[in-house]
Design an enzyme around this catalytic site. Sequence first.
Site, short mmCIF file in Angstrom:
data_model
loop_
_atom_site.label_atom_id
_atom_site.label_comp_id
_atom_site.label_asym_id
_atom_site.label_seq_id
_atom_site.Cartn_x
_atom_site.Cartn_y
_atom_site.Cartn_z
N ILE A 72 1.14 13.43 2.32
CA ILE A 72 0.73 12.88 3.53
C ILE A 72 2.15 12.18 3.89
O ILE A 72 2.75 11.49 3.48
CB ILE A 72 -0.38 11.93 3.36
CG1 ILE A 72 -0.70 11.35 4.79
CG2 ILE A 72 -0.19 10.64 2.36
CD1 ILE A 72 -1.95 10.53 4.99
N SER A 73 2.44 12.33 5.46
CA SER A 73 3.88 11.94 5.88
C SER A 73 3.78 10.66 6.01
O SER A 73 2.76 9.77 6.22
CB SER A 73 4.04 12.55 7.18
OG SER A 73 4.16 14.24 7.10
N GLN A 74 5.00 10.17 5.98
CA GLN A 74 5.24 8.49 6.20
C GLN A 74 4.82 8.34 7.78
O GLN A 74 4.77 9.06 8.53
CB GLN A 74 6.65 8.44 6.24
CG GLN A 74 7.20 6.87 6.40
CD GLN A 74 8.81 6.88 6.70
OE1 GLN A 74 9.42 8.03 6.34
NE2 GLN A 74 9.33 5.81 7.08
N ARG A 132 -6.01 5.80 7.62
CA ARG A 132 -5.17 6.82 7.01
C ARG A 132 -5.76 6.68 5.38
O ARG A 132 -5.37 7.61 4.53
CB ARG A 132 -3.80 6.15 6.74
CG ARG A 132 -2.93 6.99 6.28
CD ARG A 132 -1.31 6.60 6.47
NE ARG A 132 -0.27 7.43 5.92
CZ ARG A 132 0.35 7.14 5.07
NH1 ARG A 132 0.53 6.12 4.27
NH2 ARG A 132 1.53 8.13 4.52
#
Length: 210
Positions: A69-71, A43
Amino acid sequence: MSDLRFSGIGMTSARTRDRLVQRLREQGIANLSVLERIRNVPRHIFVDEALGSRAYEDTALPIGYGQTISQPYIVARMTEALLQGGAAENVLEVGTGCGYQTAVLAPLVGRLYTIERIEPLLGIRNVRFRHGDGTLGWSAHAPYDGILVAAAPLTVPESLIGQLRVGGRLIVPIGPEGEQELVRFTRGEPRVERESLGPVAFVPLLGGTA
């Protein structure tokens, strides 16, 4: 890019990723393939280097252009929800963003098509992608076993429901800021089933291109 950049050191190390995966297990993520993707996808390469030390926190992070950027929990939850209930050979992702959700999902489905309205965010090249209006879907490759939407419309776009095959699942956050819920729609004959997967917070899904 160096091997160290991909493998991670310090706050992006394997031990840090293992702690993230354990947190996701504790929050109810049970699909082992999804958990392995969260563990193995680096990530930190999808965020600015200045934020690299925060890459494995279970939180959304800015990626520019007003996007995030999503959790990791949300990425895992949406991916798990998409995979439940049948084969996912042909899948559409709406909102490529930085490509993190794409990288997690791609090895778990047969074919993945992804669409993004902001052209500079299209940095991943290992799937079929296009620059376009995600609210319209991608009819050329329909019908889909699954559609995953990484931004929130106020109501579900009927064009996306229409591109599902019978038995296909649409995973989408719906609602205005502060009142969004993650929903799974399953297309049946003749009705579409709706299942709430809990409260979430996403950027709005916008039409057009930029």
